[in-house]
Design a protein around this motif. Structure first.
Motif, mmCIF file in Angstrom:
data_model
loop_
_atom_site.group_PDB
_atom_site.id
_atom_site.type_symbol
_atom_site.label_atom_id
_atom_site.label_comp_id
_atom_site.label_asym_id
_atom_site.label_seq_id
_atom_site.Cartn_x
_atom_site.Cartn_y
_atom_site.Cartn_z
ATOM 1 N N UNK A 1 0.885 -1.296 -0.161
ATOM 2 C CA UNK A 1 0.003 -0.243 0.103
ATOM 3 C C UNK A 1 1.017 1.315 0.027
ATOM 4 N N UNK A 2 0.485 2.367 -0.521
ATOM 5 C CA UNK A 2 1.208 3.496 -0.567
ATOM 6 C C UNK A 2 1.372 4.145 0.757
ATOM 7 N N UNK A 3 2.410 5.130 1.143
ATOM 8 C CA UNK A 3 2.413 5.537 2.129
ATOM 9 C C UNK A 3 1.491 6.528 2.391
ATOM 10 N N UNK A 4 1.154 6.696 3.723
ATOM 11 C CA UNK A 4 0.190 7.774 3.969
ATOM 12 C C UNK A 4 0.420 9.215 3.595
ATOM 13 N N UNK A 5 1.756 9.521 4.091
ATOM 14 C CA UNK A 5 1.991 10.938 4.090
ATOM 15 C C UNK A 5 3.058 11.158 2.926
ATOM 16 N N UNK A 6 2.930 11.896 1.931
ATOM 17 C CA UNK A 6 3.812 11.895 0.990
ATOM 18 C C UNK A 6 4.957 12.953 1.274
ATOM 19 N N UNK A 7 6.156 12.724 0.966
ATOM 20 C CA UNK A 7 7.271 13.998 1.160
ATOM 21 C C UNK A 7 7.094 15.166 0.603
#
Length: 112
Positions: free
Chosen positions: A29-35
């Motif tokens: 699953x993709x990370x919850x917070x994008x940089x």
């Protein structure tokens, strides 16, 4: 979308998970917070959170208040500057030295 098309949602989700799990990119699953990408992205994010209807009303009230204050300041400035302000005091200058003929003043002529 599956519910809108009246499909079996759990079955469609299971098929989608199986298909995406087979690829390397979508296996996790993709990370919850994008940089954060930069200042412009941060500013655009903050602008996206603004309720523009309320902001437009607030801006309209602010403009109306500034117009009223400007009109009041102009009105006060025009009332403070009277029409005779800036005139030098009048000084009487005698016309006795003038050699031209002048009309007599009323009541100063010969009496009968």
């Amino acid at each position: 979308y599956a519910a809108l098309l009246k499909l079996d949602v759990p079955q469609v989700m299971a098929c989608l998970d199986a298909e995406l799990g087979a690829t390397q990119k979508f296996a996790e699953p993709p990370p919850l917070a994008e940089p954060s990408h930069g200042a412009l992205d941060y500013i655009m994010l903050q602008f996206s959170k603004v309720d523009w209807r309320k902001a437009a009303i607030g801006l309209g009230v602010l403009v109306a208040l500034l117009v009223c204050l400007s009109a009041l300041a102009t009105w006060r400035r025009s009332n403070a500057a009277g029409p005779l302000n800036g005139l030098k005091p009048g000084v009487y200058q005698s016309t006795q030295d003038v050699s031209a003929e002048t009309l007599p003043l009323p009541g100063s002529g010969p009496k009968r």
